[in-house]
Design a protein around this motif. Structure first.
Motif, PDB file in Angstrom:
ATOM      1  N   PRO A 140      22.073  34.935   5.800  1.00 36.51           N
ATOM      2  CA  PRO A 140      22.028  33.783   4.894  1.00 36.51           C
ATOM      3  C   PRO A 140      21.035  34.035   3.762  1.00 36.51           C
ATOM      4  O   PRO A 140      19.965  34.605   3.979  1.00 36.51           O
ATOM      5  N   THR A 141      21.399  33.597   2.571  1.00 35.86           N
ATOM      6  CA  THR A 141      20.639  33.971   1.369  1.00 35.86           C
ATOM      7  C   THR A 141      19.599  32.938   0.956  1.00 35.86           C
ATOM      8  O   THR A 141      18.940  33.103  -0.072  1.00 35.86           O
ATOM      9  N   TYR A 142      19.410  31.885   1.769  1.00 36.43           N
ATOM     10  CA  TYR A 142      18.477  30.803   1.441  1.00 36.43           C
ATOM     11  C   TYR A 142      17.976  30.217   2.753  1.00 36.43           C
ATOM     12  O   TYR A 142      18.709  30.211   3.744  1.00 36.43           O
ATOM     13  N   LYS A 143      16.736  29.747   2.883  1.00 35.13           N
ATOM     14  CA  LYS A 143      15.705  29.724   1.866  1.00 35.13           C
ATOM     15  C   LYS A 143      14.587  30.653   2.308  1.00 35.13           C
ATOM     16  O   LYS A 143      14.142  30.600   3.454  1.00 35.13           O
ATOM     17  N   PHE A 144      14.086  31.482   1.386  1.00 39.44           N
ATOM     18  CA  PHE A 144      13.037  32.445   1.675  1.00 39.44           C
ATOM     19  C   PHE A 144      11.722  32.024   1.031  1.00 39.44           C
ATOM     20  O   PHE A 144      11.698  31.344   0.001  1.00 39.44           O
ATOM     21  N   ASP A 145      10.626  32.429   1.660  1.00 36.87           N
ATOM     22  CA  ASP A 145       9.343  32.351   0.969  1.00 36.87           C
ATOM     23  C   ASP A 145       9.393  33.340  -0.182  1.00 36.87           C
ATOM     24  O   ASP A 145       9.860  34.482  -0.016  1.00 36.87           O
ATOM     25  N   ASN A 173       8.474  36.165  -2.778  1.00 38.22           N
ATOM     26  CA  ASN A 173       7.767  37.447  -2.635  1.00 38.22           C
ATOM     27  C   ASN A 173       7.733  37.918  -1.180  1.00 38.22           C
ATOM     28  O   ASN A 173       6.780  38.582  -0.746  1.00 38.22           O
ATOM     29  N   SER A 174       8.782  37.582  -0.421  1.00 38.82           N
ATOM     30  CA  SER A 174       8.848  38.029   0.973  1.00 38.82           C
ATOM     31  C   SER A 174      10.306  38.026   1.420  1.00 38.82           C
ATOM     32  O   SER A 174      11.194  37.571   0.710  1.00 38.82           O
ATOM     33  N   ASN A 175      10.522  38.534   2.640  1.00 39.31           N
ATOM     34  CA  ASN A 175      11.828  38.455   3.282  1.00 39.31           C
ATOM     35  C   ASN A 175      11.773  37.522   4.497  1.00 39.31           C
ATOM     36  O   ASN A 175      12.586  37.630   5.413  1.00 39.31           O
ATOM     37  N   SER A 176      10.801  36.604   4.471  1.00 41.81           N
ATOM     38  CA  SER A 176      10.648  35.635   5.555  1.00 41.81           C
ATOM     39  C   SER A 176      11.310  34.312   5.163  1.00 41.81           C
ATOM     40  O   SER A 176      11.114  33.817   4.049  1.00 41.81           O
ATOM     41  N   TYR A 177      12.084  33.756   6.101  1.00 43.69           N
ATOM     42  CA  TYR A 177      12.671  32.452   5.844  1.00 43.69           C
ATOM     43  C   TYR A 177      11.575  31.382   5.800  1.00 43.69           C
ATOM     44  O   TYR A 177      10.470  31.562   6.314  1.00 43.69           O
ATOM     45  N   LYS A 184       8.560  21.983   5.369  1.00 44.44           N
ATOM     46  CA  LYS A 184       9.958  21.546   5.448  1.00 44.44           C
ATOM     47  C   LYS A 184      10.786  22.441   6.357  1.00 44.44           C
ATOM     48  O   LYS A 184      11.761  21.986   6.972  1.00 44.44           O
ATOM     49  N   LYS A 185      10.452  23.734   6.425  1.00 44.66           N
ATOM     50  CA  LYS A 185      11.152  24.689   7.291  1.00 44.66           C
ATOM     51  C   LYS A 185      12.677  24.491   7.235  1.00 44.66           C
ATOM     52  O   LYS A 185      13.335  24.177   8.230  1.00 44.66           O
ATOM     53  N   ARG A 186      13.238  24.704   6.066  1.00 44.60           N
ATOM     54  CA  ARG A 186      14.678  24.526   5.891  1.00 44.60           C
ATOM     55  C   ARG A 186      15.458  25.584   6.675  1.00 44.60           C
ATOM     56  O   ARG A 186      15.060  26.741   6.752  1.00 44.60           O
ATOM     57  N   LYS A 187      16.583  25.173   7.207  1.00 40.94           N
ATOM     58  CA  LYS A 187      17.439  26.121   7.933  1.00 40.94           C
ATOM     59  C   LYS A 187      18.019  27.150   6.975  1.00 40.94           C
ATOM     60  O   LYS A 187      18.435  26.804   5.866  1.00 40.94           O
ATOM     61  N   PRO A 188      18.102  28.415   7.407  1.00 39.47           N
ATOM     62  CA  PRO A 188      18.807  29.403   6.580  1.00 39.47           C
ATOM     63  C   PRO A 188      20.262  28.978   6.368  1.00 39.47           C
ATOM     64  O   PRO A 188      20.868  28.327   7.223  1.00 39.47           O
ATOM     65  N   ALA A 189      20.808  29.341   5.213  1.00 40.39           N
ATOM     66  CA  ALA A 189      22.197  28.992   4.900  1.00 40.39           C
ATOM     67  C   ALA A 189      22.755  29.961   3.867  1.00 40.39           C
ATOM     68  O   ALA A 189      22.005  30.537   3.063  1.00 40.39           O
TER      69      ALA A 189
END
Length: 411
Positions: free
Chosen positions: A209-214, A216-220, A225-230
């Motif tokens: 899933p391409t969203y949502k990342f911090d 400057n990182s590859n961390s979701y 809010k800790k949005r679910k990846p999507a």
């Protein structure tokens, strides 16, 4: 092989065009230093004919708007710095919908940014329908966007993953068990229920899933809010179907026109945004409906005394010529249609017309002799597009000196 009769023109050869589509919500960030991977320029043989680049959430502050008006936005400037040396040209279209003709076929390209948030799925679907309903055209052959032979629709569509909790989604992503998530992807669900949306195809979601990342990182998302990846960033396409009188027979794509997906991937290496860019590379195979260029251009000679170059050009009988058509002289590697070195209005500087051949002179007085290569482009005001491009040539190739030192045109 059956011989071709001299009285019957040969059938136009099938064409194969490679199209690279990019969608990226850049979250107001400036361009990174290197985009070679995104544009497949790090490949030994990218073999691409056209780039379709759609961005969302570009910076729109007052300074950005002033800069765009006076110069060019930084993203467009960056992409053209990379692509113009490879002979790609950015057109002057704006908005979310671009329509063009390829060898007689109608192609529509849509870049969209739909409403966000998990609960707003109905709004996203309403916007999808609204975009289709609002796109009307003056062409009798394509009164509606759905009449186009090909629609490429992409962007930050903002569809989310329903039902599953944050922990389950992240674990599925971590283990690359993407199939567990597909059934709850809102776009996939909508395609099963919506007859019109079902006509749009998409490649398999074999990337994270391409969203949502911090940023400057590859961390979701690690914020509060800790949005679910999507999979919010998507590329869809639709081929026009031919109607059948028999309602029981499925409709088929137009003969001689097909699109195949070569790759559909995300690019995890880019971290400037909370979205990852997504690209789709397509091979478009078609049997040309138009085999003769609307305009054929040929520079003939450079006349030193008149400081002008004679241009021969021919046009097809059905070409909608206008007094506002013009021919521009460009250096090879131009970035935009306005980057001409010199230009001429075709009607004002016309010198002769005979047997479909037209001749005009273009001013060359301000152009120094150089080793640079040039080309000519014919711009149609009616079609609002370049409709003819000459082969590259060098200015000095038209000159030679006689024994008395006078410059004479080469014949």
């Amino acid at each position: 092989m059956e011989p071709v009769s001299p009285l019957k023109p040969a059938e136009p050869r099938d064409r194969k065009l490679s199209i690279h589509v990019v969608t990226w919500n850049v979250a107001s960030a400036a361009p990174p230093v290197d985009l070679d991977s995104l544009l497949q320029l790090d490949s030994q043989d990218p073999n691409l004919d056209m780039y379709v680049i759609g961005l969302q959430e570009m910076s729109c502050g007052i300074m950005s708007l002033l800069s765009d008006t006076a110069f060019e936005d930084p993203w467009s400037s960056f992409f053209m710095d990379v692509l113009s040396p490879l002979s790609f040209i950015k057109g002057n279209k704006g908005g979310v919908n671009i329509c063009l003709r390829l060898y007689g076929y109608y192609v529509s390209i849509i870049n969209c940014h739909l409403p966000p948030h998990l609960a707003n799925n109905d709004q996203r679907l309403e916007h999808f329908d609204w975009i289709l309903e609002m796109q009307n055209f003056e062409e009798p052959d394509i009164p509606n966007i759905l009449d186009h032979d090909l629609i490429v629709w992409f962007g930050d569509m903002n569809f989310r993953i329903e039902d599953f909790g944050l922990h389950f989604v992240r674990e599925a992503v971590k283990s690359q068990s993407y199939s567990d998530l597909w059934e709850k992807d809102q776009l996939s669900i909508a395609k099963r229920c919506n007859t019109l949306l079902r006509e749009f195809q998409e490649g398999p979601l074999l990337f994270p899933p391409t969203y949502k990342f911090d940023k400057n990182s590859n961390s979701y998302d690690t914020s509060e809010k800790k949005r679910k990846p999507a999979w919010t960033d998507r590329i869809l396409w639709r081929l026009k179907r031919q109607p059948h009188t028999d309602s029981c027979t499925p409709r088929l794509p137009a003969p001689g026109f097909s699109l195949s997906l070569r790759s559909y991937v995300s690019h995890m290496m880019y971290t400037i945004s909370d979205h990852k860019p997504v690209t789709g590379t397509f091979d478009l195979e078609l049997k040309p409906l138009v085999s003769v260029p609307l305009i054929t251009l040929k520079p003939e000679a450079l006349w030193a005394v008149e400081n002008a170059m004679l241009i021969n050009y021919s046009l097809t009988q059905d070409f909608p010529s206008s007094p506002w058509d013009w021919i521009g002289l460009y250096k090879v590697g131009l970035r935009h249609i306005n980057d001409y070195v010199s230009y001429v209005w075709v009607r004002d500087n016309q010198v002769s017309i005979s047997d479909g051949l037209n001749q005009v002179y273009i001013n060359m007085s301000d152009i120094p002799e150089t080793e640079d290569q040039f080309l000519l482009c014919y711009y149609s005001n009616s079609l609002r597009s370049v409709v003819g491009i000459s082969n590259p040539f060098k200015i000095h190739a038209f000159l030679e000196e006689d024994p008395l030192g006078e410059v004479q045109p080469q014949m």
